[in-house]
Design an enzyme around this catalytic site. Structure first.
Site, mmCIF file in Angstrom:
data_model
loop_
_atom_site.group_PDB
_atom_site.id
_atom_site.type_symbol
_atom_site.label_atom_id
_atom_site.label_comp_id
_atom_site.label_asym_id
_atom_site.label_seq_id
_atom_site.Cartn_x
_atom_site.Cartn_y
_atom_site.Cartn_z
ATOM 1 C CD GLU A 141 -2.940 1.113 2.328
ATOM 2 O OE1 GLU A 141 -3.146 0.047 2.938
ATOM 3 O OE2 GLU A 141 -3.512 2.175 2.601
ATOM 4 C CG HIS A 200 -3.537 8.176 1.189
ATOM 5 N ND1 HIS A 200 -3.928 6.890 1.049
ATOM 6 C CD2 HIS A 200 -3.115 8.297 2.456
ATOM 7 C CE1 HIS A 200 -3.780 6.243 2.176
ATOM 8 N NE2 HIS A 200 -3.297 7.076 3.057
ATOM 9 C CG ASP A 217 0.482 -16.847 11.770
ATOM 10 O OD1 ASP A 217 -0.323 -16.100 11.169
ATOM 11 O OD2 ASP A 217 0.222 -18.027 12.062
ATOM 12 C CE LYS A 265 -6.296 -1.164 5.460
ATOM 13 N NZ LYS A 265 -5.362 -0.379 4.649
HETATM 14 P P1 NDP Z 1 8.091 -24.133 15.696
HETATM 15 O O1 NDP Z 1 7.287 -25.355 15.609
HETATM 16 O O2 NDP Z 1 9.047 -23.828 14.590
HETATM 17 O O3 NDP Z 1 8.808 -24.191 17.100
HETATM 18 C C1 NDP Z 1 9.777 -23.337 17.515
HETATM 19 C C2 NDP Z 1 10.987 -24.156 17.844
HETATM 20 O O4 NDP Z 1 12.125 -23.322 17.831
HETATM 21 C C3 NDP Z 1 10.941 -24.730 19.243
HETATM 22 O O5 NDP Z 1 10.185 -25.899 19.301
HETATM 23 C C4 NDP Z 1 12.411 -24.943 19.558
HETATM 24 O O6 NDP Z 1 12.750 -26.244 19.145
HETATM 25 C C5 NDP Z 1 13.118 -23.961 18.625
HETATM 26 N N1 NDP Z 1 13.847 -22.914 19.370
HETATM 27 C C6 NDP Z 1 15.130 -22.559 19.143
HETATM 28 N N2 NDP Z 1 15.519 -21.574 19.968
HETATM 29 C C7 NDP Z 1 14.455 -21.277 20.745
HETATM 30 C C8 NDP Z 1 14.227 -20.325 21.783
HETATM 31 N N3 NDP Z 1 15.181 -19.506 22.202
HETATM 32 N N4 NDP Z 1 13.008 -20.265 22.336
HETATM 33 C C9 NDP Z 1 12.011 -21.082 21.913
HETATM 34 N N5 NDP Z 1 12.160 -22.016 20.947
HETATM 35 C C10 NDP Z 1 13.373 -22.120 20.354
HETATM 36 O O7 NDP Z 1 7.191 -22.836 15.849
HETATM 37 P P2 NDP Z 1 6.106 -22.503 16.916
HETATM 38 O O8 NDP Z 1 5.786 -23.621 17.855
HETATM 39 O O9 NDP Z 1 6.546 -21.226 17.534
HETATM 40 O O10 NDP Z 1 4.837 -22.277 15.992
HETATM 41 C C11 NDP Z 1 4.772 -21.192 15.107
HETATM 42 C C12 NDP Z 1 4.268 -21.662 13.754
HETATM 43 O O11 NDP Z 1 3.027 -22.345 13.897
HETATM 44 C C13 NDP Z 1 3.993 -20.501 12.835
HETATM 45 O O12 NDP Z 1 4.514 -20.844 11.563
HETATM 46 C C14 NDP Z 1 2.474 -20.433 12.777
HETATM 47 O O13 NDP Z 1 2.054 -19.878 11.539
HETATM 48 C C15 NDP Z 1 2.080 -21.870 12.914
HETATM 49 N N6 NDP Z 1 0.776 -22.197 13.434
HETATM 50 C C16 NDP Z 1 -0.097 -21.270 13.954
HETATM 51 C C17 NDP Z 1 -1.315 -21.629 14.463
HETATM 52 C C18 NDP Z 1 -2.188 -20.562 15.066
HETATM 53 O O14 NDP Z 1 -1.786 -19.424 15.135
HETATM 54 N N7 NDP Z 1 -3.381 -20.881 15.528
HETATM 55 C C19 NDP Z 1 -1.751 -23.037 14.482
HETATM 56 C C20 NDP Z 1 -0.745 -23.941 13.971
HETATM 57 C C21 NDP Z 1 0.453 -23.534 13.446
HETATM 58 P P3 NDP Z 1 13.929 -27.052 19.851
HETATM 59 O O15 NDP Z 1 13.899 -26.690 21.312
HETATM 60 O O16 NDP Z 1 13.601 -28.462 19.566
HETATM 61 O O17 NDP Z 1 15.175 -26.545 19.188
#
Ligand code: NDP
Length: 418
Positions: A79, A372, A275, A259
């Site tokens: 935009e 705008h 997200d 908005k």
């Molecule tokens: P991930 O599944 O990618 O999990 C994040 C991972 O990052 C952790 O499990 C951890 O894995 C790793 N990690 C590394 N460093 C850190 C840190 N310092 N702190 C925390 N975690 C760390 O992502 P999320 O669980 O955050 O989920 C987000 C995603 O889910 C987005 O893409 C979203 O669009 C999607 N989503 C959204 C929904 C909703 O909004 N309702 C529903 C379903 C999905 P490890 O410890 O194993 O290294």
């Protein structure tokens, strides 16, 4: 549709060829789709039936001083005038000492919803008594977050109807947004509840109403800093405060007010790889938290100052999801000089408030169209095929016309080309 069976199993070239074979696109159009820079493997990992990369422009918002630190803020938006307005709002605030921001806590909530409940108050009590066991189970389901200093913190039970209740798990997700992490924990707890208490689980999932992940940003501008030409700063401040009141009173105006805030917020959220649907859903639910949809920000006059405040849920991450895999996100994080997710939340909220100030300032002074218009006309010129060297001529000439539509722009372009 014919030809699209098992589309997800095909490689990209085959997927593109099918579009030509099925006469959906021409070879030249498909050639354009094939030019994506995003690697096929990465694209196909991120989404399904990957074809190409859709591009949006990215620019920098300037002048943001938050808690004494100045930022360069990448914004991704289609935009015109959003980035200009965000920078203008921030410039007014910078002159008055900058934004102040607070993140009280950064916890995410997930729900296990139970249905066909016969005695909700007794069941709620029983589940609450099992809090320690359920928190342990949640942490065992995702041990790595515990070793990072996070993990499940609280369990609350809400009775939604005589036959339905929600078991809310509250988790410290550290630097992640936590959706997947929470979903894993919730499923482990749901299984236990089904086995031990013979309850009927309807669903288990993260809630995007992230009321334990709130960010508040404020600023105070001496009214004289708002002066514009002949119009006194005091008058402009009074009008901005009235426009803010209007957004508290009227959902029709509140929606547009918000908005404008989301113009800034979404653009930084996208640039940071987060997200934005999650952020949008949570923000609008929060705007309706007292059962009337209201403006998310407020502007009030206090002792010769215009005081702005914006509070909203901002579940943003610096790791996980697409944050960790989209190459440009890493570069944007470097531009932001981010230390952690809390800092990102403060920046995004400040852009929301800066954007809102600029919009209200324009509305109560020149009206929004003046600022705008030139930018919108540039887009109009490009849309009717003006080359970069022709755009400013088309804009200048169309400004002098009454009808500023595509037919007039095409006529002007034809005249320029002689
Ligand atoms: P991930 O599944 O990618 O999990 C994040 C991972 O990052 C952790 O499990 C951890 O894995 C790793 N990690 C590394 N460093 C850190 C840190 N310092 N702190 C925390 N975690 C760390 O992502 P999320 O669980 O955050 O989920 C987000 C995603 O889910 C987005 O893409 C979203 O669009 C999607 N989503 C959204 C929904 C909703 O909004 N309702 C529903 C379903 C999905 P490890 O410890 O194993 O290294």
């Amino acid at each position: 549709m014919n030809g699209f069976s098992k589309y997800y199993q095909k490689d990209r070239q085959t997927r593109l060829n099918i579009l030509v074979e099925q006469q959906k696109l021409s070879s030249a159009e498909v050639e354009k789709l094939a030019q994506a820079e995003l690697d096929f493997e990465l694209g196909d990992t991120m989404i399904e039936n990957y074809l190409t990369q859709y591009q949006l422009p990215e620019g920098l918002a300037l002048n943001y001083v938050i808690d004494g630190k100045e930022y360069l803020i990448p914004m991704v938006t289609e935009e015109p005038s959003v980035i200009a307005a965000a920078s203008h709002g921030a410039q007014l605030v910078k002159k008055s000492g900058g934004f102040k921001a607070q993140v009280k806590e950064r916890l995410m909530i997930g729900q296990i919803v139970l249905e066909q409940v016969s005695d909700a108050p007794t069941l709620a009590k029983k589940i609450k008594q099992q809090q320690d066991k359920l928190l342990t189970l949640a942490n065992e389901a995702h041990p790595s977050i515990v070793s990072r200093g996070g993990g499940a913190r609280e369990l609350n039970v809400r009775i939604l109807a005589p036959d339905m209740l929600s078991v809310d798990l509250v988790v410290d997700v550290k630097e992640a947004m936590g959706a997947n992490m929470l979903n894993t924990m919730l499923e482990a707890c749901a299984k236990y509840l089904e086995e031990e208490l013979a309850v009927e689980v309807l669903l288990s999932i993260l809630s995007n109403y992230a009321t334990r992940c709130l960010v508040k940003v404020t600023c105070e501008l001496p009214v004289e800093n708002l002066t514009k030409g002949e119009i006194s700063g005091a008058k402009i401040a009074q009008k901005i405060a009235s426009a803010s009141r209007l957004a508290q009173l009227d959902p029709y105006r509140a929606t547009t007010h918000n908005k404008g805030i989301m113009n800034g917020i979404d653009a930084v959220v996208i640039a940071s790889g987060n997200d934005w649907r999650a952020v949008e859903a949570g923000a609008h639910a929060y705007a309706a938290r007292d059962e009337q949809y209201r403006g998310l920000s407020t502007w009030k006059l206090k002792g010769g100052k215009l005081c702005g405040e914006l509070e909203l849920p901002l579940p943003l991450a610096t790791v996980g999801g697409s944050v960790s895999i989209v190459p440009l996100v890493k570069i944007n994080q470097r531009l932001l000089e981010l230390e952690d997710a809390k800092e990102l939340e403060k920046i995004v909220a400040a852009v929301g408030l800066g954007q809102n100030l600029a919009a209200l300032y324009a509305l109560v002074t020149d009206g929004i169209q003046k600022g705008h218009m030139k930018l919108q006309l540039k887009s109009l010129a490009v849309s009717i095929g003006a080359k970069p060297q022709e755009v400013s001529q088309v804009v200048e000439k169309i400004l002098a016309k009454k009808a500023r539509d595509s037919a007039t722009a095409q006529q002007i372009l034809a005249e320029i080309r002689g």
